[in-house]
Each structure stands twice: as structure tokens, then as C-alpha cells.
Enzyme design. Structure first.
Site, short mmCIF file in Angstrom:
data_model
loop_
_atom_site.label_atom_id
_atom_site.label_comp_id
_atom_site.label_asym_id
_atom_site.label_seq_id
_atom_site.Cartn_x
_atom_site.Cartn_y
_atom_site.Cartn_z
N CYS A 2 8.70 17.37 0.78
CA CYS A 2 8.87 18.75 0.36
C CYS A 2 8.58 19.68 1.55
CB CYS A 2 7.97 19.20 -0.78
SG CYS A 2 8.13 18.22 -2.27
N ARG A 27 12.69 16.99 4.89
CA ARG A 27 11.48 16.63 4.15
C ARG A 27 11.74 16.37 2.67
NH1 ARG A 27 6.87 17.97 7.00
NH2 ARG A 27 5.70 17.80 5.08
N TRP A 78 11.27 17.05 -2.75
CA TRP A 78 11.48 15.61 -2.89
C TRP A 78 10.67 15.22 -4.12
CZ3 TRP A 78 8.39 11.15 -2.69
CH2 TRP A 78 9.10 9.94 -2.57
N ASN A 104 3.50 21.30 -1.65
CA ASN A 104 3.85 19.99 -1.09
C ASN A 104 2.62 19.11 -1.27
OD1 ASN A 104 4.73 17.85 0.50
ND2 ASN A 104 4.08 18.83 2.40
N GLY A 105 2.80 17.93 -1.85
CA GLY A 105 1.66 17.04 -2.10
C GLY A 105 1.66 16.59 -3.55
N GLU A 492 13.85 -4.27 11.71
CA GLU A 492 14.22 -2.87 11.89
C GLU A 492 15.74 -2.68 11.67
OE1 GLU A 492 12.85 -0.15 11.98
OE2 GLU A 492 14.05 1.24 13.13
N LYS A 496 17.33 -0.25 8.78
CA LYS A 496 18.27 0.82 9.08
C LYS A 496 19.52 0.68 8.22
CE LYS A 496 16.23 3.01 10.85
NZ LYS A 496 15.00 3.06 11.62
N GLU A 499 18.69 1.55 4.44
CA GLU A 499 18.34 2.93 4.08
C GLU A 499 19.51 3.88 4.26
OE1 GLU A 499 15.36 5.24 6.29
OE2 GLU A 499 15.75 4.04 8.04
N HIS A 515 14.26 -22.37 5.50
CA HIS A 515 13.23 -22.61 4.48
C HIS A 515 13.56 -21.87 3.18
CE1 HIS A 515 10.79 -24.79 7.34
NE2 HIS A 515 11.01 -23.81 8.21
N LYS A 614 12.07 12.53 5.17
CA LYS A 614 11.68 12.16 6.53
C LYS A 614 10.20 11.77 6.62
CE LYS A 614 12.19 11.73 10.96
NZ LYS A 614 12.76 10.43 11.36
O1 M6R Z 1 6.49 9.49 10.32
P1 M6R Z 1 6.19 8.02 10.28
O2 M6R Z 1 6.57 7.31 11.52
O3 M6R Z 1 4.77 7.74 9.89
O4 M6R Z 1 7.11 7.45 9.12
C1 M6R Z 1 7.00 6.11 8.72
C2 M6R Z 1 8.17 5.70 7.86
O5 M6R Z 1 8.21 6.48 6.70
C3 M6R Z 1 9.50 5.82 8.60
O6 M6R Z 1 9.49 5.10 9.79
C4 M6R Z 1 10.65 5.30 7.71
O7 M6R Z 1 10.51 3.93 7.51
C5 M6R Z 1 12.00 5.64 8.35
N1 M6R Z 1 12.82 6.35 7.42
C6 M6R Z 1 12.78 4.45 8.75
O8 M6R Z 1 13.97 4.81 9.38
#
Ligand code: M6R
Length: 619
Positions: A2, A27, A78, A104-105, A492, A496, A499, A515, A614
Site C-alpha cells: 500500500c 506497492r 494491496w 499501510n500495515g 531465481e 521470475k 511471478e 530423486h 513490490k
Molecule cells: O525488498 P526485499 O528485497 O526485502 O523483497 C523481498 C521479496 O519480496 C522480493 O525479492 C520478491 O521475491 C520479488 N518480487 C521477486 O522478484
């Protein structure tokens, strides 16, 4: 998650509020709303969907005189409590409709607050936790919790003392049209001080075009901004003097600069981002690492017994790379933890434990809580953070900034490569004070220095990677495999892809496949092997055969000139030769491009994937 913006000053508030919201959309973007304080009361507009929809709804022609209001608050959401809907969108109001609040929170005790207020006759109109706080403030205000010009401040502080959970809030009230109140606990908030105006925001990006003079709020602090300036206290009414700091952000840095998406811009920024990460940190003779931010750590290298690295998502993958690097280069036992697990696990902290917390935003709630837990147990706590002045950066004992520049796309890209580079620097610095030879140190630092150029050459493959992805775009399941330091890179790559493109993908160590996961392989299933040449290449080639003989389609990320490995695969993307330990810096880049193009080819919103935001500032 948010985003919050508030404006009070001589100009109409609507435009700075909407522009600021647009810059905070990363956000959260499921609904948005704005409250303007006008002569005839609060003018509130909300809409479901991104900020653009709200902007269309509040065209000056639709708002009439209200559009001239010079004080207001706004929010992009969000959803946590209650579905994305107009009713649940912020701002929320008290029962009289005179007080508006953006938040926010998470208000964890919102149920008990609701129950209490319901017994007093308060009716709720949304399903949100935030409305409980707005109604509680209104209830205390009406109840005469305070009198005179500070009556609202007294009510806000009274309500915040009752609240469990996290908040960054901005509050407006029709009775004090020239004043806004903001407070925080656990959710970022700052106040920008402009020319006769004040802006409240969750992030500097929302206000950078108005001012670079900012005041950061700390937990349990509350500020009022009005014509008289800024007043600050704790929520227990202890007066504070706040320091005005400089916002380390420029407008240029947060615009798309001709790229169709922030993510593509940020992928292409990686060479320069890495140069900035390394700048001034490798001594000119190339045989030592300067990390001024670590000088303050109590634990000397001789006393160091164990490193714990924690993070979430992509930052956790960088932490995994860090484990391989620190153990190999510095010979210090290293554990990697999910922040969300570390915070609730009764972790054992012995003397000589240094805990590193990795976060692009520096605002990830689980990582901040894990850091607090480890500090309480006596570990030295360090941050590896991108956002300057963020909570993690301020609350760790020492740390290293990434200097990768703002990352706006929800998918983390340049922050990952910068995190890996910083972990490599830390490994070399530690190693040099223990067992690492001068020759190996110089070799690693030279390898780091050359990594931006190596990434530039991978970026030239962008078009070819798009072609490759288009041939497999209908596939709904992908596997990513790697060994050693490229196992986290496989994780990773899979993260990617899922998501952004909503394609199911798994990452795992290449040898683990037999396995169990080998049963998944069917004809044409894309299996990406992250396989730059190293001492495991023979084993990887055997793993490739195992997949191909079951009909899987192998895409190898291979070292230029490695024809043996490339001919074992169905197709290959070549990356330049780099030191095996530093290979994640280059092998990650084609995986970022694969995910980017898959999302574009499938028609998804690359910078704002569904259900995500984000920075995850809630548990
Ligand atoms: O701001 P941060 O690096 O702490 O965020 C951690 C994760 O939320 C962030 O890396 C998330 O996994 C990304 N969307 C991945 O692309």
C-alpha cells in the site's frame, strides 16, 4: 504494501496526490482513493484497479470546486483484509464522516476494536482492519479525548496506543482543514518539506519532484504538518526534534527512460548498477575491499564463528549464493534462513554470530522482525539494503548499501545482481583477513570488475531470447536446474517465470531431479540447465542426457565456446566466461529475460503482476 500520499500547501492538492500515488503504485494496485478537505466537508473518491482509473474519476470537471482543495490524502492498496472493492478502498472515515484516514500495515486487533465500537453503536461499512482505526480515532475525538486545536492529535495518539500491529497513516479532518497528521509503527513513512508545502509519503519516489528535504518517521512517532511547519512527538506525547535529511533519489532515476517496462529498463541497467555497487569499494591496487559501513561491527574477523544470512524471495536466493561464496572464499560456516521462519524459530545464537539481512526495499516486515529477533539474542546485525534511509538500513548496527538505484518493477532484477556483488565483496573482505591469498583475492576482485562488461554482452542476446521463449510460450510447466552456486540461480529463474508469466516453474539442484521430479518430464517440457563451465560440467552433461532421453527439451545456459555442453542440449544461450564463483552475475540475466519475454508474450502486466506488490510490509 500500500502507498500513502498526503499534501498540504498553497497549490491544489489533487495533482501532487495523484502523481505521487502513480509513483507508489508498485506497492499495491488493486484499488485507490483520495480524500480532499474542502469547505463543504470531505470529498472522497475511490475506485477499483490502478491509479489511472481513479485519475479518470476525479477529473476536475467531475469534482468542480472540490478540485481546488489544497489539503488531502490518498492511497493505493494491496488488499489484506477485505477484497479489492470500492467499499474497502481507502481513505476510510469515522462515523461522522469528518475524519479521513489512509493506512499501510495491519491492525492486528481490529476485531476487538470493532466489537468494542459496535457495542457503542458504531456501524462499519467496510471489511477492512483500517476502518477500525479510523472509527476509533473518530470515537475518541467525539468523546472529547482532547480539546482545542490539538484535539485530533490527542485522539489519534490515543487510538494508536490501543492498536496492535503495524501502521503508516495519514489523517485529515474537516475541523482542521490546514493540518495533516501522520504516524508510523513498522510501516515506512516520511514527510517532504517543500516551499510552503508539506508532503507525506510511504516512499521518497512519491515526492521527489517537489522536494529533496525529508524527515523520516521512526516507530511510534507522530507528526503534524500545517502552516506553522512540522511538529513531532511520540504517540505518548513526548516532544521530539526531527532531523531534516536529504532524499537520495532523482526524478530521472524513477522514470522509464524509453523502455516499455520498468523491468526491462532495470535488467538493462545492471552493468551500470553493478559499477555503482563496486565503485570505491575495491582498492586501486585490486588487493583489498573497502566497506566503510562494516567498520563499526564489534565482531572482529578472528572472533567470527558463524554467519547467518536472511531474506525473502529473491533476496533469499542472493543469500543462498552468499552462503556458497562466504564458505568457499572466507571459510566461515554460513546458514541461510527465510526471514519469516527465522523470526519465529528459536534460533541458536552463539558468540561470534554475525547476521546479515538482505533486502532491496529495506522494508520487508519479516526481514525487519527477524533482524530484531537476532539482535535481541546478541548477534551482530548487518544490513545489505538498496533503499537509502529505509527501516532496515537505519535499524541494523552496520551495513552495505547496494547503490543499484531505485527498482520499481515488482520483479527484482538489478537488486539481485547487486546483492550477489556485495556478498562477493564481503566474502573477499572476510577471506582476506583469514585464509584468502593475495593472488586469489586479486583474481576475484578483477572478476568482479569485469562483470558489468560480461552482463553487457548477455544483454545483446535479448532478441534471440525473445525468439527462444516464443517457441515454448504454450508450455505450462518449466524446470530450472543448476549445481553449486548456480542452484540458487535456478531457483531465481523459476521464481521470475512464475511471478511474471504465471507459468508453473520449479528450481532445484540438477542432481536432485532423479530423486522424484524426473517423473514430471514429458515430451517437449522446457528444462533450463544453468550450466556455465566449472568442475561439475561432466555431471551436468549426464543430467542433461537423463532429461533428454525422457523427451524433455533442454535449454542450456552455457559458457561461450563450450560446444561439448551445448551439443548435449537442444539449444543453448551462451554467456561469457567468468570465474565460476561469480557466474551468478551473468547466468541470472538470461533467466530474467526469459521471464520478461514470457510475460510480454502472454500479455501480462510485467511491472505489476497479479496479486503481488513490490515491498511486502505485512507478515
Ligand atoms: O525488498 P526485499 O528485497 O526485502 O523483497 C523481498 C521479496 O519480496 C522480493 O525479492 C520478491 O521475491 C520479488 N518480487 C521477486 O522478484
Amino acid at each position: 504494501m500500500c502507498g500513502i500520499v498526503g499534501y498540504i500547501g498553497p497549490k491544489p492538492a489533487l495533482e501532487p496526490l495523484l502523481t505521487g500515488l502513480g509513483r507508489l503504485e508498485y506497492r499495491g494496485y488493486d484499488s485507490a482513493g483520495v480524500a480532499l478537505v474542502t469547505e463543504r466537508g470531505l470529498s472522497i473518491s475511490r475506485s477499483v484497479g490502478p491509479v489511472g482509473k481513479l485519475r479518470r474519476r476525479v477529473e476536475p470537471s467531475a469534482l468542480g470546486d472540490d478540485a481546488r482543495a489544497t489539503c488531502g490524502i490518498a492511497h493505493t492498496r494491496w488488499a489484506t483484509h477485505g477484497a479489492p472493492s470500492e467499499r474497502n478502498a481507502h481513505p476510510h472515515t469515522d462515523a461522522t464522516g469528518r475524519i479521513a484516514l489512509v493506512h499501510n500495515g495491519i491492525i492486528e486487533n481490529h476485531r476487538s476494536i470493532r466489537q468494542y465500537l459496535a457495542k457503542q453503536g458504531v456501524t462499519f461499512v467496510s471489511e477492512t482492519d483500517t476502518e477500525a482505526l479510523a472509527q476509533l480515532i473518530g470515537f475518541l475525538y467525539e468523546d472529547g479525548a482532547g480539546t482545542g486545536p490539538d484535539a485530533l492529535l490527542v485522539a489519534v495518539c490515543g487510538a494508536l496506543r490501543e492498536v496492535q500491529g503495524t501502521f503508516g497513516i495519514a489523517v485529515a479532518c474537516v475541523d482542521t482543514p490546514g493540518r495533516l497528521i501522520a504516524a508510523r509503527r513498522g510501516s515506512p513513512l516520511l514527510v517532504g518539506i517543500g516551499d510552503g508545502e508539506h508532503l507525506i509519503a510511504s516512499d521518497g519516489a512519491a515526492i521527489v519532484e517537489h522536494t529533496s528535504r525529508v524527515v523520516y518517521l521512526h516507530d511510534n512517532e507522530v507528526v503534524t504538518v500545517d502552516g506553522g511547519g512540522l511538529g513531532a512527538s511520540t504517540i505518548d506525547a513526548v516532544p521530539l526534534r526531527k532531523k531534516v535529511e536529504r532524499l537520495e533519489l532523482s526524478l530521472e532515476q524513477i522514470e522509464r527512460g524509453g523502455y516499455p517496462h520498468y523491468m526491462l529498463k532495470e535488467i538493462h541497467e545492471q552493468p551500470d548498477a553493478l559499477r555503482n555497487t563496486l565503485r570505491g569499494r575495491i582498492d586501486p591496487a585490486g588487493a583489498a575491499v573497502n566497506l566503510g559501513g562494516l567498520e563499526r561491527v564489534d565482531c572482529s574477523p578472528a572472533d567470527l564463528r558463524r554467519v547467518v544470512i536472511a531474506g525473502c524471495g529473491t533476496a533469499w536466493h542472493a543469500a543462498m549464493v552468499g552462503k556458497y561464496l562466504i564458505e568457499e572464499i572466507a571459510r566461515v560456516p554460513t546458514d541461510v534462513e527465510y526471514s519469516s521462519e527465522l523470526r519465529y524459530r528459536n534460533a541458536i545464537v552463539e558468540d561470534g554470530t554475525v547476521a546479515l539481512f538482505i533486502s532491496q526495499s529495506g522494508e520487508t516486515a519479516d526481514t525487519i522482525a527477524a533482524m530484531n529477533e537476532m539482535r535481541a539474542k546478541g548477534a551482530a546485525v548487518l544490513g545489505v539494503v538498496n533503499v537509502v534511509g529505509s527501516t532496515l538500513a537505519r535499524e541494523t548496527q552496520a551495513g552495505v548499501y547496494l547503490h543499484a538505484g531505485p527498482e520499481i518493477g515488482v520483479a527484482s532484477t538489478k537488486a539481485f545482481t547487486a546483492q550477489v556483488a556485495v556478498l562477493a565483496l564481503i566474502s573477499v573482505r572476510l577471506g582476506r583477513r583469514r585464509h584468502l591469498s593475495a593472488e586469489r583475492c586479486a583474481e576475484l576482485l578483477q572478476g568482479l570488475r569485469s562483470s558489468p562488461r560480461a552482463i553487457e554482452s548477455v544483454l545483446r542476446l535479448d532478441g534471440a531470447i525473445r525468439e527462444l521463449v516464443s517457441r515454448h510460450i504454450d508450455r505450462q510447466n518449466w524446470l530450472y536446474l543448476g549445481r553449486g552456486v548456480n542452484f540458487p540461480v535456478a531457483l531465481e529463474g523459476a521464481l521470475k517465470l512464475k511471478e511474471l508469466s504465471y507459468i508453473h516453474a520449479e528450481g532445484m539442484p540438477a542432481a536432485e531431479m532423479k530423486h522424484g521430479p524426473l517423473a514430471l518430464i514429458d515430451r517437449g517440457m522446457p528444462v533450463v540447465f544453468v550450466a556455465p563451465r566449472d568442475r561439475t560440467t561432466d555431471k551436468v552433461i549426464a543430467n542433461i542426457e537423463e532429461v533428454r532421453s525422457r523427451g524433455g527439451h533442454v535449454i542450456a545456459i552455457a559458457t561461450e565456446g563450450d560446444h561439448e555442453l551445448a551439443s548435449a542440449a537442444d539449444e543453448a544461450v551462451f554467456v561469457p566466461p567468468v570465474l565460476p564463483a561469480l557466474s551468478p552475475l551473468v547466468t541470472t540475466v538470461p533467466l530474467q529475460l526469459i521471464a520478461y519475454h514470457a510475460a510480454v508474450l502472454r500479455g501480462h502486466d510485467v511491472d505489476r503482476p497479479r496479486n503481488l506488490a513490490k515491498s511486502v510490509t505485512v507478515e
